[in-house]
Design a protein around this motif. Sequence first.
Motif, PDB file in Angstrom:
ATOM      1  N   VAL A 360      -5.437 -34.325   3.244  1.00 40.60           N
ATOM      2  CA  VAL A 360      -5.319 -33.048   3.944  1.00 40.60           C
ATOM      3  C   VAL A 360      -6.372 -33.014   5.037  1.00 40.60           C
ATOM      4  N   GLY A 361      -6.099 -32.253   6.082  1.00 36.28           N
ATOM      5  CA  GLY A 361      -7.048 -32.089   7.169  1.00 36.28           C
ATOM      6  C   GLY A 361      -8.022 -30.970   6.872  1.00 36.28           C
ATOM      7  N   ILE A 362      -9.230 -31.071   7.443  1.00 36.59           N
ATOM      8  CA  ILE A 362     -10.287 -30.082   7.247  1.00 36.59           C
ATOM      9  C   ILE A 362     -10.576 -29.410   8.573  1.00 36.59           C
ATOM     10  N   ILE A 363     -10.554 -28.080   8.569  1.00 31.21           N
ATOM     11  CA  ILE A 363     -10.927 -27.318   9.768  1.00 31.21           C
ATOM     12  C   ILE A 363     -12.049 -26.358   9.417  1.00 31.21           C
ATOM     13  N   LEU A 364     -12.983 -26.200  10.348  1.00 28.99           N
ATOM     14  CA  LEU A 364     -14.080 -25.242  10.179  1.00 28.99           C
ATOM     15  C   LEU A 364     -13.882 -24.146  11.205  1.00 28.99           C
ATOM     16  N   ILE A 365     -13.514 -22.947  10.730  1.00 36.32           N
ATOM     17  CA  ILE A 365     -13.279 -21.808  11.603  1.00 36.32           C
ATOM     18  C   ILE A 365     -14.559 -21.023  11.761  1.00 36.32           C
ATOM     19  N   SER A 366     -15.034 -20.885  12.998  1.00 38.61           N
ATOM     20  CA  SER A 366     -16.273 -20.148  13.266  1.00 38.61           C
ATOM     21  C   SER A 366     -15.962 -18.665  13.379  1.00 38.61           C
ATOM     22  N   MET A 367     -17.017 -17.875  13.403  1.00 42.87           N
ATOM     23  CA  MET A 367     -16.876 -16.422  13.483  1.00 42.87           C
ATOM     24  C   MET A 367     -16.214 -16.025  14.807  1.00 42.87           C
TER      25      MET A 367
END
Length: 367
Positions: A360-367
């Motif tokens: 699976v892909g990993i995404i980091l969503i910022s504020m």
Amino acid sequence: MRAVILAAGIALAVPAMAQRPGGSIDAGALSMQYADSIDANAIALTPAFWIESRFASLSTTGTLSQFSGGGWSAQATGDGSLFTKTSGLFMGELQGSAGGSSRNDASRTGQVLAMGRGHISNESNGAWIGAGLGSTWDGAEWRSVRQAEAAAWMRRGNATLLLSTTPTSVDDSIRYADTELAAGLNVQRFDFSASGGFRSGSRLPTLGGSAKSWGSVSVTAWLAPRIGLVASGGTYPVDLTQGFPGGRFISLSLRYGVRRFTPASEPVVEMRPTKMFDIRNVDRSLRTIRIKSSSAQKVEVMGDFTDWSPVQLESGADGWWTVTLPIEPGLHEINMRIDGGKWVVPPGLARKSDEFGGSVGIILISM
């Protein structure tokens, strides 16, 4: 048991990312010999809950045991931490913990402790030192506890190693230091943990369990995404703060819940836009997912933010497919599919192994 607690410590040693709450419950049987002479068999129920984020964490667990010869025991522990912002490689932590036990013979114990720690770490190595104060109750009186600690850890792929030493003083009458080495490994459907330690300083032979060294191992086989079989065994030391005798144990249980430590085949990094995939902030909670595929007839995505249900994107004249979804800030998992084909990791994302042997892909969503 000690192996489970150390496994949690291994994972929490790695700098925390934003995560959702999680929990599990184990039901099974265990056999113990404590005080080097007393045998006991029991069925046990062990619930656990945790929530971890970049700046705070909370973890609780408890065990209720019904013994085959009659009688019962219950114990529970909980700890929470607050973390400072990272300054270079440094991060501060303030931790509080509490725990206690109760048995059918009306005996009780309890313990509270506050710790301050300073961490120095990067993505694959780290160390910390700390000190704290607290109190412990052996069922008759409260006694003061002073504790220090030093630890170092390293992570290589799906494996983590932790070495720690914990000098402890109880009411200025008992002084000892526990040194422990713990290891954890996560591979596809299996989680492994092992630990070993030794004690220098005081011991109370009247408690039973005179050995100054111990070791244990635990294996979890995930039979399905939320169902695992847990086998563990080993020895544990005398608890000098609460007056528990040392002993040995073996247990087998069935676990229902989420997997706390998911194996990662690559370091997790923040998603960077590519020519074929990106995510754009609309507001604090809404994000627009864009996938470039001029020849596609159908494009879908799914992730933890859709409860792993496929969501279809809408096509545009420029070859970009888009959909706007509510996605909270933090770390998330995502996959995509074109024209009903195989689910794959979107281009440009870090990936990790999932519970079914895929990625699976990993995404980091910022504020």
